[in-house]
Write a protein that holds these residues in place. Sequence first.
Motif, short mmCIF file in Angstrom:
data_model
loop_
_atom_site.label_atom_id
_atom_site.label_comp_id
_atom_site.label_asym_id
_atom_site.label_seq_id
_atom_site.Cartn_x
_atom_site.Cartn_y
_atom_site.Cartn_z
N THR A 190 35.04 52.91 38.50
CA THR A 190 35.64 51.65 38.07
C THR A 190 36.60 51.12 39.12
O THR A 190 36.65 49.92 39.40
CB THR A 190 36.37 51.83 36.73
N THR A 191 37.36 52.02 39.73
CA THR A 191 38.27 51.62 40.80
C THR A 191 37.49 51.08 41.98
O THR A 191 37.89 50.09 42.60
CB THR A 191 39.12 52.83 41.24
N ALA A 192 36.35 51.70 42.29
CA ALA A 192 35.53 51.21 43.39
C ALA A 192 34.96 49.83 43.08
O ALA A 192 34.90 48.96 43.97
CB ALA A 192 34.38 52.19 43.66
N ALA A 193 34.57 49.61 41.82
CA ALA A 193 34.08 48.28 41.43
C ALA A 193 35.17 47.24 41.60
O ALA A 193 34.92 46.11 42.07
CB ALA A 193 33.58 48.31 39.99
N ALA A 194 36.39 47.59 41.22
CA ALA A 194 37.51 46.66 41.39
C ALA A 194 37.79 46.42 42.86
O ALA A 194 38.04 45.28 43.28
CB ALA A 194 38.76 47.22 40.70
N PHE A 195 37.76 47.49 43.64
CA PHE A 195 38.03 47.35 45.07
C PHE A 195 37.00 46.43 45.73
O PHE A 195 37.34 45.60 46.57
CB PHE A 195 38.00 48.74 45.73
N THR A 245 37.56 42.97 47.61
CA THR A 245 37.04 42.73 48.96
C THR A 245 36.21 41.46 49.01
O THR A 245 36.33 40.65 49.93
CB THR A 245 36.19 43.93 49.41
N ASP A 246 35.34 41.27 48.00
CA ASP A 246 34.56 40.04 47.92
C ASP A 246 35.46 38.81 47.89
O ASP A 246 35.23 37.82 48.58
CB ASP A 246 33.67 40.05 46.68
N GLU A 247 36.50 38.90 47.07
CA GLU A 247 37.36 37.73 46.92
C GLU A 247 38.24 37.50 48.15
O GLU A 247 38.60 36.37 48.44
CB GLU A 247 38.22 37.87 45.66
N MET A 260 41.31 37.66 43.52
CA MET A 260 41.64 38.87 44.27
C MET A 260 42.82 39.61 43.64
O MET A 260 42.78 40.84 43.47
CB MET A 260 41.96 38.50 45.72
N LEU A 261 43.86 38.88 43.26
CA LEU A 261 45.05 39.52 42.69
C LEU A 261 44.74 40.19 41.36
O LEU A 261 45.18 41.31 41.10
CB LEU A 261 46.16 38.48 42.53
N SER A 262 43.99 39.51 40.50
CA SER A 262 43.67 40.12 39.21
C SER A 262 42.72 41.30 39.40
O SER A 262 42.76 42.27 38.64
CB SER A 262 43.05 39.10 38.26
N GLY A 263 41.88 41.24 40.43
CA GLY A 263 41.03 42.38 40.73
C GLY A 263 41.83 43.61 41.11
O GLY A 263 41.51 44.73 40.71
N LEU A 264 42.89 43.41 41.89
CA LEU A 264 43.76 44.53 42.25
C LEU A 264 44.38 45.17 41.01
O LEU A 264 44.45 46.40 40.89
CB LEU A 264 44.87 44.04 43.19
N VAL A 265 44.81 44.33 40.08
CA VAL A 265 45.43 44.84 38.86
C VAL A 265 44.40 45.60 38.02
O VAL A 265 44.67 46.69 37.50
CB VAL A 265 46.05 43.69 38.05
N LEU A 312 44.37 30.26 37.72
CA LEU A 312 44.09 30.91 36.44
C LEU A 312 42.61 31.23 36.27
O LEU A 312 42.25 32.31 35.80
CB LEU A 312 44.56 30.01 35.29
N VAL A 313 41.75 30.28 36.67
CA VAL A 313 40.31 30.53 36.57
C VAL A 313 39.93 31.73 37.44
O VAL A 313 39.17 32.61 37.01
CB VAL A 313 39.51 29.28 37.00
N GLY A 314 40.46 31.77 38.65
CA GLY A 314 40.19 32.90 39.53
C GLY A 314 40.66 34.22 38.94
O GLY A 314 39.97 35.24 39.05
N MET A 315 41.80 34.21 38.28
CA MET A 315 42.33 35.43 37.68
C MET A 315 41.45 35.92 36.54
O MET A 315 41.44 37.11 36.23
CB MET A 315 43.76 35.18 37.19
N CYS A 316 40.71 35.01 35.91
CA CYS A 316 39.83 35.42 34.81
C CYS A 316 38.46 35.88 35.30
O CYS A 316 37.77 36.61 34.59
CB CYS A 316 39.66 34.25 33.83
N ILE A 317 38.06 35.45 36.49
CA ILE A 317 36.75 35.83 37.00
C ILE A 317 36.69 37.31 37.37
O ILE A 317 35.72 38.01 37.05
CB ILE A 317 36.37 34.96 38.21
N ALA A 318 37.71 37.81 38.05
CA ALA A 318 37.67 39.19 38.54
C ALA A 318 37.41 40.22 37.44
O ALA A 318 36.56 41.10 37.61
CB ALA A 318 38.96 39.52 39.29
#
Length: 433
Positions: free
Chosen positions: A159-164, A168-170, A282-287, A330-336
Motif C-alpha cells: 500500500t505504501t508503494a502504491a501511494a509512493f 511520483t506520478d503526480e 501529490m500531497l494527499s498521496g503522501l499522507v 481540493l479536487v487534486g487532494m481527492c484524486i490521490a
Amino acid sequence: MASTVTSEPSKESKDSSASARPGYGHLLRTRGAWTFLLPGFAARQPFAMLTLSIVLLVQHTTGSYGAAGAAAAVTGVSMALFAPYSGRLADRYGQRAVLIPGVLVHTLSGLTLTALALAHAPLWALFAAAVPTGASVPQIGPMVRARWGVKLKGSPLLTTAAAFESVTDELTFVLGPLLATALCTAVNPAAGLVTEASLTLVGGLLFAAQKSTQPAVAAAGHTRVEHGSALRIPGVRVLIMAFLGIGAVFGGMQVSLAAFTESIGEPGLNGVLYGTFAAGNMLSGLVCGAIAWRAAPQHRLVVAYAALAVTASGLWAAHSVLVLAGLGLLVGMCIAPALITGYTLVEGLVPAGARTEAFTWLTGAVALGQAAAVTVAGQLEDRLWGGSGFLVPMGGTLLALATLLALRSRLAARPRGRTVARGVGHRVPVTVD
C-alpha cells in the motif's frame, strides 16, 4: 504443498515487526529499488507533457481548441486501446522486449506529428500521426508498479508503494505541465512535443537497461494460467470505470484551464493552475501512504470517490484565479486516495502473472477518459460559455461514482488458497496455494 509449524512469537520478532511498520523510509530501503526508481521517474516524465504539448501546438497552428482537443483525444484513445496489449506482452516476454521498440516508435511518430502540425497539415493527417504516437507511449508507471509487486510480495508495504507511485506520478504532473507550458509559450509552440519525444527516448532506454529488477517471465507450462486476461476479472472492470472518471477530471481540467487562462490574457498561468491541482494530488498521496489503514480498500475507494465527485462538481462555477486554484487543489487532494486505493486493490484481485496488464488497463482507462474529456471539453469551450468545459469532470465523476456504488461488492478480493496451521500454542496462519 508446505505447512509451517509456528510458536509464540518472540519479543525479538515483535520488536522487529514494530520497527518494520510500513513507511516511506522502509520502502525506499528495499534492496534494488533505486535501480528502477530513478530511471523510471525520468522515463515517465514525458507522459505528463504529451497531451498538453499537443493541445498547445495544435491550438497555435489551427486556432481551435476543438481541433486541438480532438488531436490530443486521438492520441489518448490510441494509448488506451494499445496499452493493455503492451502490458500483456510485457508480462509474457519481459518489459525490456516491449520497451525498446516502443520508445523508438514513439519518438519517431511524435516528431512526425510535430512536423505535420507546423506544416499546417489537414486534421486527418494529424490524426494519422497521433495514432502511433499514442499507441507507443511507454507504460513505465505500470511496469514500475509490477516491479514493486515482485519486490514486496505479501508485504504490508505494498500500500505504501502504491501511494509512493501515485505521488511520483503526480510529481511528474506538477513538473510536466509547467515544463510543457514554458517551452510552448516562451520558446516555440513545438518545443514541448519535441522535448517530450526526446525525453521518452533517453528515459525509456535507461529504464529498459535495468534488467535485474524486471518481473520474471513465467515458464511456458504456466502460460495459460498466468497469462489469462486481467479484463476477465469483474473487479478490474469496475476499477476501469472508476479510472475513466478520473481521466475525465484530468482531461477536462487541462482544456478548461488552458481556455480560462487564455480568456483572461494570462496563458502562462495555465501551468501554475494545473500544477496546483497536481500538487494537491501529490500531497494527499503522501499522507495516504503514511497512514496504516484499517478500513477495507473497497470501502475507502467509495468514500474517496464520493469526495472527488463533490469537489469536481463545483469547478464550473469558479470565475476567478484564486477560487479556481483553491478548488483545483481540493479536487487534486481527492484524486490521490482514489488512485492509490484502486491500484492497491489490484494486488488482491489479479494473479501476479497478469498484473502489468491490469495496471495498464487502469492507466489506459485514465487515458481514455482523458481523451474523451479533452474532446468534449474542447467542443464545449468553443461553442458555449467560458468555463463550460468544467462540466466534464463533474459528469464523469458522478457517473463513475454511481457505477462504484452499484458494483462495489465485486471489488472484494477472492481467496486464492486455504489457511493451515500446525503445532501447539499461539499459531500464525500461513496461506498455502
